[in-house]
Design a protein around this motif. Structure first.
Motif, mmCIF file in Angstrom:
data_model
loop_
_atom_site.group_PDB
_atom_site.id
_atom_site.type_symbol
_atom_site.label_atom_id
_atom_site.label_comp_id
_atom_site.label_asym_id
_atom_site.label_seq_id
_atom_site.Cartn_x
_atom_site.Cartn_y
_atom_site.Cartn_z
ATOM 1 N N LEU A 2 -6.847 -3.380 19.770
ATOM 2 C CA LEU A 2 -6.457 -3.151 18.743
ATOM 3 C C LEU A 2 -5.221 -3.425 18.028
ATOM 4 O O LEU A 2 -4.850 -3.077 16.681
ATOM 5 N N TYR A 3 -4.133 -4.107 18.917
ATOM 6 C CA TYR A 3 -3.118 -4.801 18.918
ATOM 7 C C TYR A 3 -3.523 -5.933 16.790
ATOM 8 O O TYR A 3 -3.079 -6.372 15.942
ATOM 9 N N SER A 4 -4.910 -6.563 17.603
ATOM 10 C CA SER A 4 -5.926 -7.557 16.566
ATOM 11 C C SER A 4 -5.813 -6.583 15.392
ATOM 12 O O SER A 4 -5.873 -7.440 13.953
ATOM 13 N N MET A 5 -6.655 -5.823 15.473
ATOM 14 C CA MET A 5 -7.421 -4.890 14.340
ATOM 15 C C MET A 5 -6.080 -4.151 13.061
ATOM 16 O O MET A 5 -5.885 -4.305 12.761
ATOM 17 N N TYR A 6 -4.777 -4.455 14.643
ATOM 18 C CA TYR A 6 -3.501 -3.605 13.682
ATOM 19 C C TYR A 6 -2.770 -4.375 12.646
ATOM 20 O O TYR A 6 -2.905 -4.193 11.393
ATOM 21 N N GLU A 7 -3.251 -5.881 13.326
ATOM 22 C CA GLU A 7 -2.253 -6.894 12.471
ATOM 23 C C GLU A 7 -3.464 -7.296 11.562
ATOM 24 O O GLU A 7 -3.489 -7.709 10.405
ATOM 25 N N ALA A 8 -4.731 -7.460 11.712
ATOM 26 C CA ALA A 8 -5.843 -7.750 10.171
ATOM 27 C C ALA A 8 -5.585 -6.690 9.182
ATOM 28 O O ALA A 8 -5.719 -6.724 8.149
ATOM 29 N N GLY A 9 -4.969 -5.462 9.392
ATOM 30 C CA GLY A 9 -5.415 -4.676 8.631
ATOM 31 C C GLY A 9 -3.762 -5.163 7.697
ATOM 32 O O GLY A 9 -3.676 -4.424 7.012
ATOM 33 N N TYR A 10 -2.902 -5.165 8.366
ATOM 34 C CA TYR A 10 -1.852 -5.510 8.045
ATOM 35 C C TYR A 10 -2.132 -6.013 6.672
ATOM 36 O O TYR A 10 -1.312 -6.415 5.488
ATOM 37 N N TYR A 11 -2.337 -7.844 7.294
ATOM 38 C CA TYR A 11 -3.088 -8.288 6.148
ATOM 39 C C TYR A 11 -3.572 -8.379 5.301
ATOM 40 O O TYR A 11 -4.215 -8.722 4.218
ATOM 41 N N ALA A 12 -4.935 -7.362 6.139
ATOM 42 C CA ALA A 12 -5.586 -7.325 4.504
ATOM 43 C C ALA A 12 -5.182 -6.632 3.432
ATOM 44 O O ALA A 12 -5.894 -6.273 2.564
ATOM 45 N N THR A 13 -3.831 -5.798 4.064
ATOM 46 C CA THR A 13 -3.553 -5.234 2.369
ATOM 47 C C THR A 13 -2.140 -5.689 2.037
ATOM 48 O O THR A 13 -2.071 -4.965 0.962
ATOM 49 N N THR A 14 -1.949 -6.967 2.462
ATOM 50 C CA THR A 14 -1.478 -7.353 1.995
ATOM 51 C C THR A 14 -1.516 -7.952 0.068
ATOM 52 O O THR A 14 -0.693 -7.687 -0.660
#
Length: 439
Positions: A2-14
């Motif tokens: 979940l933590y990795s997905m959360y971080e991936a979501g943050y970078y994906a919306t950059t």
């Protein structure tokens, strides 16, 4: 995962966030002739809201550079006077010459504000600190974000919190006062009990608990019921995740701050939706003052930190499921914690009438545990018309709660020996009473 997905979501919306920022800057530029039109304000408002909802909220600054005492401005300098990988003790040193101009000539009581380690940074207590600075030498615990503590630093649990409180009280010198806001109540009471039993010189002169779950069995709230209804294994399986790269604590098992924040917001989700819609309307209506107040609140509210696996799970187990402290079954380093051994530490409890986190009675329970304290050293106060946050911040705190806490501390201070301090040098800002500052 979940933590990795959360971080991936943050970078994906950059890319979208960068586009929103560019749009916001374009439609707020004074060089844009359409910036102040209804159309321009609408585009600006929507871009600003999107950028704020998707950005990362870091640790806020204290922004306490001065306080007004008796009508005079007194400069303040936050200084770290003790630290470990898990916490730093911050002293808000007030300028001595300014204090004298404000009519403050005597040494004032040293107060340790024990900030909660429950998802938010200590800066959530900015208003609490500003109030106490009027009449006290203020110190506060600033807990580290677990994701930023290297794995080699080991673990940090409930009992480490107790030891940290004891170490920081020792650093402050003889008989400081301690104010525990919310979560720290049980470990602070445990630390005080151990120090009292050992007759330590730096045991607190008083302890004030504000909205603390001393006995979470009383007036259970939604939060308490969740902890009791779920088996311990559920929290271990569903709330703990590994810190992903590139953080210093990569690999550490934590209770992520964003999970805690989601839990908080879900309790009042309609209220948060309404607040953001109003923010959008204020921006479109060019109401900058109201929009600024919204940003000030959410810049703090959305800034969260991670808790270590061991601290979170031990707190759930010790405080909310087995209730070891009020049952007299809490042991620290093979010693039973005995609040009944406290005989000379003043006790004040403060609760909010509408507190939906720590129900009325949970904090008051400290009075029943400290059986040996004389009645004149105890005080209980329930503040009408405030919820959890209002117990330690806001207008009612400043005008109704803090004056009572101040009076209680002064009353407990009267029976203590006169304190003296040896000062050297001519630094512009001198800590008023702190062994740590002399180290």
């Amino acid at each position: 995962m979940l933590y990795s997905m959360y971080e991936a979501g943050y970078y994906a919306t950059t890319p979208l966030r960068m586009a929103a920022l560019a749009t916001r800057n374009f439609w707020s530029s004074p060089l844009n002739p359409a910036a102040n039109t209804d159309f321009g304000r609408r585009i600006y408002a929507n871009a600003d809201l999107f950028a704020n909802l998707t950005r990362r909220y870091g640790k806020p600054d204290w922004n306490i550079n001065a306080v007004v005492i008796n009508g005079a401005a007194v400069r303040v300098r936050p200084t770290t006077v003790w630290s470990s990988p898990w916490c730093k003790l911050t002293h808000f040193a007030r300028d001595l010459s300014d204090l004298r101009r404000a009519g403050k000539t005597d040494l004032e009581p040293a107060v340790l504000i024990a900030a909660p380690l429950s998802g938010h940074y200590a800066t959530l207590l900015r208003g609490t600190v500003e109030a106490f600075l009027q009449d006290h030498d203020v110190f506060i615990t600033e807990w580290s974000n677990a994701r930023d503590v290297p794995f080699v630093e080991g673990k940090f649990g409930f009992h480490d919190y107790i030891d940290h409180i004891r170490d920081m009280l020792r650093q402050m010198g003889p008989r400081p006062h301690v104010v525990a806001v919310c979560q720290p109540g049980p470990p602070v009471l445990a630390a005080a009990a151990l120090m009292a039993e050992d007759n330590e010189e730096s045991r607190p002169a008083s302890m004030t608990f504000m909205g603390s779950p001393i006995d979470a069995r009383l007036s259970p709230t939604v939060t308490n019921k969740l902890a009791e209804d779920r088996p311990f294994a559920w929290f271990e399986s569903n709330m703990i995740y590994n810190v992903p790269p590139p953080f210093l604590g990569t690999g550490r098992r934590v209770y992520p701050g964003f999970v805690q924040l989601a839990s908080f917001m879900s309790m009042n989700i309609e209220k948060h939706k309404e607040a953001h819609l109003n923010y959008l309307k204020h921006l479109m209506g060019d109401d900058g003052d109201s929009a600024e107040k919204h940003l000030e609140f959410y810049d703090e509210y959305l800034s969260v930190l991670d808790l270590t696996e061991e601290f979170y799970l031990q707190t759930v187990d010790v405080v909310f499921q087995r209730h070891l402290l009020p049952k007299g079954e809490l042991y620290h380093e093979e010693r039973r914690v005995r609040p009944e051994r406290i005989t000379d530490i003043g006790l004040m409890t403060v609760e909010g009438e509408n507190d939906d986190i720590s129900g009325i009675g949970q904090t008051q329970a400290a009075h029943y545990l400290c059986l040996s304290l004389p009645t004149e050293m105890k005080e209980d106060y329930v503040q009408p018309h405030v919820g959890h946050y209002g117990v330690f911040n806001g207008k009612r705190f400043r005008e109704e709660i803090y004056p009572r806490v101040r009076a209680f501390i002064r009353r407990m201070e009267q029976g203590l020996p006169r304190r003296t301090e040896h000062r050297t040098g001519s630094a512009e800002v001198v800590p008023i009473r702190s062994k740590a500052s002399e180290a």
